[in-house]
Motif scaffolding. Structure first.
Motif, mmCIF file in Angstrom:
data_model
loop_
_atom_site.group_PDB
_atom_site.id
_atom_site.type_symbol
_atom_site.label_atom_id
_atom_site.label_comp_id
_atom_site.label_asym_id
_atom_site.label_seq_id
_atom_site.Cartn_x
_atom_site.Cartn_y
_atom_site.Cartn_z
ATOM 1 N N LEU A 57 0.863 -1.187 0.000
ATOM 2 C CA LEU A 57 0.000 0.000 0.000
ATOM 3 C C LEU A 57 0.899 1.237 0.000
ATOM 4 O O LEU A 57 1.007 1.964 0.995
ATOM 5 N N TRP A 58 1.518 1.494 -1.140
ATOM 6 C CA TRP A 58 2.590 2.495 -1.197
ATOM 7 C C TRP A 58 2.556 3.220 -2.541
ATOM 8 O O TRP A 58 2.376 2.598 -3.585
ATOM 9 N N ASN A 59 2.705 4.557 -2.499
ATOM 10 C CA ASN A 59 2.700 5.377 -3.717
ATOM 11 C C ASN A 59 1.480 5.085 -4.590
ATOM 12 O O ASN A 59 1.571 5.009 -5.825
ATOM 13 N N LEU A 60 0.332 4.958 -3.949
ATOM 14 C CA LEU A 60 -0.879 4.569 -4.668
ATOM 15 C C LEU A 60 -1.317 5.623 -5.676
ATOM 16 O O LEU A 60 -1.987 5.306 -6.659
ATOM 17 N N PHE A 61 -0.942 6.873 -5.456
ATOM 18 C CA PHE A 61 -1.374 7.977 -6.307
ATOM 19 C C PHE A 61 -0.672 8.018 -7.651
ATOM 20 O O PHE A 61 -1.158 8.645 -8.602
ATOM 21 N N LEU A 62 0.483 7.384 -7.757
ATOM 22 C CA LEU A 62 1.365 7.594 -8.896
ATOM 23 C C LEU A 62 1.203 6.459 -9.906
ATOM 24 O O LEU A 62 1.426 5.298 -9.585
ATOM 25 N N PRO A 63 0.782 6.784 -11.137
ATOM 26 C CA PRO A 63 0.644 5.735 -12.151
ATOM 27 C C PRO A 63 2.003 5.282 -12.669
ATOM 28 O O PRO A 63 3.042 5.875 -12.367
ATOM 29 N N GLY A 64 1.983 4.238 -13.468
ATOM 30 C CA GLY A 64 3.226 3.780 -14.092
ATOM 31 C C GLY A 64 4.087 2.954 -13.158
ATOM 32 O O GLY A 64 3.624 2.419 -12.151
ATOM 33 N N ASP A 65 5.357 2.865 -13.508
ATOM 34 C CA ASP A 65 6.278 1.988 -12.789
ATOM 35 C C ASP A 65 6.501 2.409 -11.344
ATOM 36 O O ASP A 65 6.811 1.582 -10.492
ATOM 37 N N HIS A 66 6.391 3.713 -11.056
ATOM 38 C CA HIS A 66 6.701 4.201 -9.719
ATOM 39 C C HIS A 66 5.582 3.924 -8.715
ATOM 40 O O HIS A 66 5.824 3.911 -7.517
ATOM 41 N N GLY A 67 4.365 3.748 -9.184
ATOM 42 C CA GLY A 67 3.221 3.645 -8.277
ATOM 43 C C GLY A 67 2.490 2.325 -8.392
ATOM 44 O O GLY A 67 3.068 1.288 -8.741
ATOM 45 N N ALA A 68 1.173 2.382 -8.121
ATOM 46 C CA ALA A 68 0.358 1.171 -8.102
ATOM 47 C C ALA A 68 -0.150 0.794 -9.485
ATOM 48 O O ALA A 68 -0.822 -0.227 -9.634
ATOM 49 N N GLY A 69 0.111 1.646 -10.474
ATOM 50 C CA GLY A 69 -0.324 1.337 -11.824
ATOM 51 C C GLY A 69 -1.802 1.570 -12.064
ATOM 52 O O GLY A 69 -2.397 0.930 -12.929
ATOM 53 N N ILE A 70 -2.409 2.465 -11.294
ATOM 54 C CA ILE A 70 -3.828 2.773 -11.465
ATOM 55 C C ILE A 70 -3.979 4.240 -11.846
ATOM 56 O O ILE A 70 -3.081 5.044 -11.646
ATOM 57 N N GLY A 71 -5.148 4.578 -12.398
ATOM 58 C CA GLY A 71 -5.403 5.944 -12.823
ATOM 59 C C GLY A 71 -6.109 6.753 -11.755
ATOM 60 O O GLY A 71 -6.357 6.290 -10.633
#
Length: 403
Positions: free
Chosen positions: A59-73
């Protein structure tokens, strides 16, 4: 329009709700005790423990799309931000708190490889925090072209002089980097090309904290929002973000997602206030019957539910348009949500305060602090009037032509 979330988002929502119930709500009071009784601008130990647990559970960096985050919009992130928004400090547990979210997005989008290595990576891992230094006390900063802070090129460096306030995040001892907006070309006839943004390490000589700003008496420790003087602050030219004259462009790119994230969190505040209002109305007896049997109380509860649902749908609509068409194309929906949601949240919380009586304005519930946040956000990230003016101008262009 289909607002069904993906299986990944539904899984994260369930995990996040369970985490909050198991680990966060039970220590809400302990967090405040540790902030008040320890060093006010140092990360409380319970927060450090919770961050380790959250990262271990994914449950980390949920806000950030792509490789850095959870991969959600944005649409899928909305219910997660709402859950985190039920407690003012909970988003930091998951490395999803402002101003770090916006600053990480700026570095991810506009940073050089060297800037990302030095600052983005430790922000993504939660090792450090950051500040955003834009607003100034001596000008109407709702018009960002008014900003007077000077960023002057001197050989291989930039020299910064100016006074800022409400520099979000800068009081925290974990804050290691500031993004500062100022003017590199004040005489440029295009007012939107005068500004630049530069990375300034927090410990650079010449940075002086004047005071921490309080909002209705709250100083938002441990992160704070101080007034800062930059007195001949010198940083390498390589610290410039994107290039001279690109500051306004970066600001618009940064503030769009930030505004909608605040709306998502505020809906969580309003929803929790509604739930507390209902519980109080059922359990409190006045004049021989429960408060919930009073017609005016029932109306307050019903109005609050209606307003939350309307604001939530507007926010989801804005998030969906951001995902589908991009932040710039969705600016009308973002502006509408930014106007509607903070005002709605303040009204709902105000009703909850009224039903709680003296407890509602005290430290015994989250309501007073939540109201402060909601009322501040009618100014933060641009006051209502700016968003209304922008939205109205766009609507006139869209619908004002003769038919």
């Amino acid at each position: 329009m289909d607002f069904e979330h993906s299986p990944r988002a539904i899984e994260l929502e369930a995990k996040l709700s369970a985490f909050m119930a198991r680990h966060v709500y039970p220590v809400e009071g302990l967090y405040r005790e540790q902030v008040e009784n320890g060093h006010r601008h140092h990360r409380p130990p319970i927060l450090e423990d919770l961050k380790r647990l959250a990262r271990a559970e994914g449950l980390w960096n949920l806000f950030l799309p792509g490789d850095h985050g959870a991969g959600i919009g944005n649409l899928e992130y909305a219910p997660l931000a709402e859950i985190m928004g039920r407690i003012s400090w909970a988003s930091e547990i998951f490395n999803c708190s402002a101003p770090d979210t916006g600053n990480m997005e700026v570095l991810a989008l506009y940073g050089t490889p060297e800037q990302k290595k030095r600052w983005l990576e430790p922000l993504l891992s939660g090792e450090i925090r950051s500040g955003f230094s834009m607003t100034e006390p001596e000008v109407a900063s709702s018009d960002a072209t008014n900003i007077q802070c000077s960023i002057r090129r001197d050989g291989n460096d930039y020299v910064i002089n100016g006074r800022k306030w409400f520099t979000s995040g800068a009081m925290s001892e974990d804050c290691k980097i500031l993004i500062v907006m100022g003017k590199t070309d004040p005489d440029n006839p295009n007012k939107h090309l005068q500004q630049s943004m530069v990375l300034v390490p927090r410990e650079t000589p010449g940075i002086r904290i004047v005071r921490d700003m309080r909002v209705f008496g709250y100083d938002d420790a441990p992160v704070g929002h101080p007034e800062i003087i930059y007195d001949n602050v010198r940083v390498p030219a390589a610290n410039m973000l994107l290039g001279e004259g690109r500051g306004f462009e970066i600001a618009q790119g940064r503030l769009g997602p930030g505004r909608i994230h605040h709306c998502m969190r505020l809906i969580g505040c309003a929803q929790r206030a509604l739930e507390l209002m209902c519980a109080r109305a059922q359990s409190r007896i006045a004049f021989g019957k429960a408060l919930g049997e009073q017609g005016s109380v029932r109306e307050d509860i019903a109005h609050s539910w209606c307003e939350i649902e309307q604001a939530r749908l507007l926010t989801l609509r804005a998030a969906e348009k951001m995902d589908r068409e991009g932040n710039k194309a969705a600016r009308d929906m973002i502006a509408a949500a930014k106007v509607v949601v903070p005002g709605m949240t303040a009204r709902v919380i105000d009703r909850a305060i009224q039903i709680h009586g003296g407890a509602g304005v005290s430290q015994d519930t989250f309501l007073a602090e939540a109201y402060t946040y909601a009322r501040f956000m009618r100014l933060g990230d641009g006051p209502d009037q700016v968003h209304l003016a922008q939205l109205g101008r766009g609507l006139l262009k869209r619908y004002g032509a003769p038919v």
